[in-house]
Structures are given as structure tokens and as C-alpha cells.
Design an enzyme around this catalytic site. Structure first.
Site, short mmCIF file in Angstrom:
data_model
loop_
_atom_site.label_atom_id
_atom_site.label_comp_id
_atom_site.label_asym_id
_atom_site.label_seq_id
_atom_site.Cartn_x
_atom_site.Cartn_y
_atom_site.Cartn_z
CE1 TYR A 10 -3.23 2.94 0.74
CE2 TYR A 10 -2.61 2.80 3.06
CZ TYR A 10 -3.30 3.43 2.03
OH TYR A 10 -4.05 4.54 2.30
CB ILE A 11 3.03 2.89 2.51
CG1 ILE A 11 1.87 2.88 3.52
CG2 ILE A 11 3.79 4.22 2.61
CD1 ILE A 11 2.30 2.81 4.98
CG ASP A 30 6.27 -6.98 -2.25
OD1 ASP A 30 5.73 -8.01 -1.83
OD2 ASP A 30 5.89 -5.83 -1.92
CB SER A 123 4.24 2.04 13.43
OG SER A 123 2.93 2.19 13.89
CE1 TYR A 147 3.62 -3.55 12.18
CE2 TYR A 147 2.32 -2.21 13.69
CZ TYR A 147 3.05 -2.33 12.53
OH TYR A 147 3.24 -1.24 11.72
CE LYS A 151 6.76 -1.86 11.38
NZ LYS A 151 7.47 -1.96 10.11
#
Ligand code: NAD
Ligand code: UD1
Length: 334
Positions: A10-11, A30, A123, A147, A151
Site C-alpha cells: 500500500y504505502i 517484494d 509506526s 507487531y 518496530k
């Protein structure tokens, strides 16, 4: 040459479009675990260029070796990672392996080839349950799920890499809530499963794929009682990466930088803006709070303004219009 890991996501895909339009030379790596090869065609349709693509895993040293031996990689924009909070609680080993082992493999090959510039996707989740908004980069960090922990650990690893060798130049970009889509309506976020995040859910209620949005709590200390977040247009976020790339080209260090608008909007404000943009009604009902949610989360953006000379440009109405255009197109195809 810039290596973009996770560049079909997406980003990543929005960033690749902005990079191609600025004539940056790039390669995408990817493994398609959360994206589709067709995104490459969409990037081609938008930009009339097709970036080099390697299908493979960042944990695979052979493919990394192949890329670095074939191309003079100047810097890495590192998006590849798994990002579903709930899934990370059920599959911690999978998450830590993908996100942390994957990052270590990328760092090893960078070190081997003397490539010392990285733009990393962190994030706002690293601020944990901090009640003091706006969030500033110098706040203490805490996380509540694997998650988020992955990060935070990667941020620590990258700071250690810089401490050991001050020639490294790394930005730790802390994204707030990216939403919206490219204005072409060709690329955006379209999760296959029932979405956990607000915007994809609202989109599916507006298209009629889902019946009703559950608003998780209306008893927070916010303007209307519903949760407040810093939604940022994904194209603004993508442009922040070009600025971060300029920054790592010119400054050594390991800098955490928030990418948000600095404004918070409540769930009900988002619903209203989406209804206006789509000219459809979005059914909702108030339910109990979602465990782990905080009342308000928005960024202090002074550091991004100052170091990157970057400001988010698009407002909530534009974000919803672009999200709707993409959602409508995708739904028509089904
Ligand atoms: P995404 O899932 O759409 O994109 C990630 C891409 O990385 C996908 O194309 C996926 O196939 C690829 N990938 C995953 N693991 C890989 C691996 N081991 N090897 C190669 N490719 C791999 O997610 P996104 O929303 O574009 O997020 C990009 C990054 O930004 C992620 O690291 C995510 O954690 C972080 N982030 C996202 C958000 C958000 O709300 N979207 C917020 C904060 C941070
Ligand atoms: C999510 C991630 C977080 C990540 C952040 C930015 C989760 C649990 N957390 O948090 O790790 O850093 O995105 O990308 O996924 N809401 C509803 N109904 C819904 C969905 C959401 O009312 O069906 C509300 C939430 O309570 C919240 C707001 O909408 O107040 C935004 O939720 P969401 O899109 O999931 O983002 P975050 O909670 O910020």
C-alpha cells in the site's frame, strides 16, 4: 539506484509512483505476501515506466546478494514487513522472524556492500498507551503487541548500527494513520479479509459489501466521545519518503521522525467526511471500546517540518474522496 523492499504494498506502491515521477532509479523487492503483481502494471499505467522487480523474500540472503551484486544500491527504503496487530498476537514467531530477521538480512547485505543509507517504516504504535498528545519523538516508547514490539526492536537495532558506525544515515519514519489512495483510483488499500482498520471498513460499508460499522466506544474524553487519530493521505506520506531520502543522502545519524498531519479527527468526523465524499450513507452503531485502544493519538510534526522541510498537504475530505474513488473502482470489478 534505490532498493525499495515491500514496494508493491500500500504505502510502497504510492512511494514508488512518486519516485518514478521524480526520475529516481529504483528496484522493488517484494514476496507478494500482502500484495499482487498487478500493482506493477498499475504503476506502469500511472507513470508509463516499469521499475525493475524481484519477487523474493528479504529473509533470503541469495536474492539480496543477487540484487546488490547486479546493481549499485545507494540506499534502501525498507517497507517490507507484516503489519496486522491482531495476527501478530497469535503468530509472534512469524512476525518477529519476518520483520526482525528480514531487517537483519537487509542490514547484513548493506554492510557488505558499503551501502549505509536507510529509510525505515516505523509506526506511531511505538508510543504505546502514552496519554499525552501530541506525540513527540523524544517520548519514552512502549508497545503492547508483537507487531509494535518488532518496530521498536528494529528502531533499537538501527540506532545501534549508527552508534557502531557513524557513517550510517537512517531515518525511522513513524507513520500515523495512512489512508486514501492515488488520485488515478488505480492503487490503494483493499484488504481481502474483513478489515480491522477504520477506513477500509468504512469503504466497504459505503460500497455495500459490509452492513454496518461498529464504532468502538463513544465515552472517550474527546470532542464527541469517539477515538481521535491523525489520518494522513498516503500520497503525502509517500512524498515524505522522498524528503527522507534527500535527508539521508545529506546527513548521517539515526533520526526518528513523525509523519502525520498534526491534526486529530474522531471516528464520527471520519464517517461524516466519507459520507460527503461518497454521497452514500455509512450505517454505524456504537459498541464497546476495542481493547488496547487509546482515546487520542496525533503527531507533533515540528521535527518533520524542520528536518525534512515536509508538510502534509491534503485534508480529510480529499483523503475520503480518493479512498472512495479507489473503493468504488475495486468494487465495480467484483
Ligand atoms: P503492506 O502489507 O501493504 O505492504 C508491505 C509489503 O511488503 C507487501 O507488498 C508485502 O508483500 C511485502 N512483504 C512483507 N514481508 C515481506 C518479506 N519478508 N519479503 C519481501 N516482501 C515482504 O503494508 P503497508 O501498509 O504498505 O506498510 C508498509 C510498512 O509500513 C510496513 O512495514 C508497516 O508495518 C509499516 N506501517 C504501516 C502502517 C499502516 O497503517 N499501513 C502504519 C505504520 C507503519
Ligand atoms: C492501527 C493499529 C496500529 C497502527 C495504526 C496506524 C490496530 C489494533 N492498531 O491503530 O498498530 O500503528 O493503526 O496505522 O490495528 N474504529 C472503529 N471501528 C472499526 C475500526 C476502528 O470505531 O471498525 C476506531 C478505533 O477505535 C480508533 C479509530 O477507529 O479510534 C482508528 O482505528 P484503526 O484504523 O484501527 O487505527 P488505530 O487504532 O490507530
Amino acid at each position: 539506484m534505490i532498493l525499495v523492499t515491500g514496494g508493491l504494498g500500500y504505502i510502497g506502491s504510492h512511494t514508488v509512483v512518486e519516485m518514478v515521477e521524480k526520475n529516481e532509479e529504483l528496484i522493488i523487492l517484494d514476496n507478494l505476501s500482502n500484495s499482487k503483481l498487478q500493482v506493477l502494471d498499475k504503476i506502469h499505467s500511472i507513470t508509463e515506466k516499469r521499475p525493475a522487480f524481484y519477487q523474493g523474500d528479504i529473509r533470503d540472503p541469495d536474492i539480496l546478494e543477487k540484487i546488490f551484486s547486479n546493481h549499485a544500491v545507494e540506499a534502501v527504503i525498507h517497507f517490507a514487513g507484516l503489519k496486522a496487530v491482531g495476527e501478530s498476537v497469535n503468530k509472534p514467531i512469524y512476525y518477529y522472524d519476518n520483520n526482525i530477521t528480514g531487517t537483519l538480512e537487509v542490514l547484513k547485505v548493506m554492510k557488505k556492500y558499503g551501502c549505509k543509507k536507510m529509510v525505515f517504516s516505523s509506526s506511531a504504535t511505538v508510543y504505546g498507551n502514552n496519554p499525552q498528545v501530541p506525540f513527540r519523538e523524544d517520548y519514552d516508547l512502549s508497545t503492547t503487541n508483537p507487531y509494535g514490539a518488532s518496530k521498536r526492536m528494529i528502531e533499537d537495532i538501527l540506532r545501534d548500527v549508527y552508534t557502531a558506525d557513524p557513517e550510517w544515515s537512517i531515518t525511522l519514519l513513524r507513520y500515523f494513520n495512512p489512508i486514501g489512495a492515488h488520485k488515478s483510483g488505480l492503487i490503494g488499500e483493499d484488504p481481502n479479509d474483513i478489515p480491522n482498520n477504520l477506513l477500509p471498513y468504512v469503504s466497504k460499508v459505503a460500497t455495500g459489501e459490509l452492513d454496518c460499522l461498529c464504532v468502538f466506544g463513544d465515552d472517550y474524553k474527546t470532542l464527541d466521545g469517539t477515538g481521535v487519530r491523525d489520518y494522513i493521505h498516503v500520497v503525502d506520506l509517500a512524498r515524505g519518503h522522498l524528503k527522507a531520502l534527500d535527508y539521508v543522502r545529506n546527513n548521517a545519524g539515526a533520526e526518528a521522525i513523525n509523519l502525520g498531519t498534526g491534526n486529530g479527527y474522531s471516528v464520527l468526523q471520519v464517517v461524516k467526511a466519507y459520507e460527503k465524499a461518497s454521497e452514500r450513507s455509512v450505517n454505524y452503531k456504537i459498541t464497546s471500546r476495542r481493547p488496547g485502544d487509546i482515546a487520542s493519538c496525533y503527531a507533533c510534526v515540528e521535527k518533520a517540518n524542520r528536518l525534512l522541510d515536509w508538510h502534509a498537504k491534503y485534508d480529510l475530505n480529499q483523503m475520503c474522496e480518493d479512498a472512495w474513488r479507489f473503493a468504488y473502482n475495486e468494487n465495480e470489478k467484483k
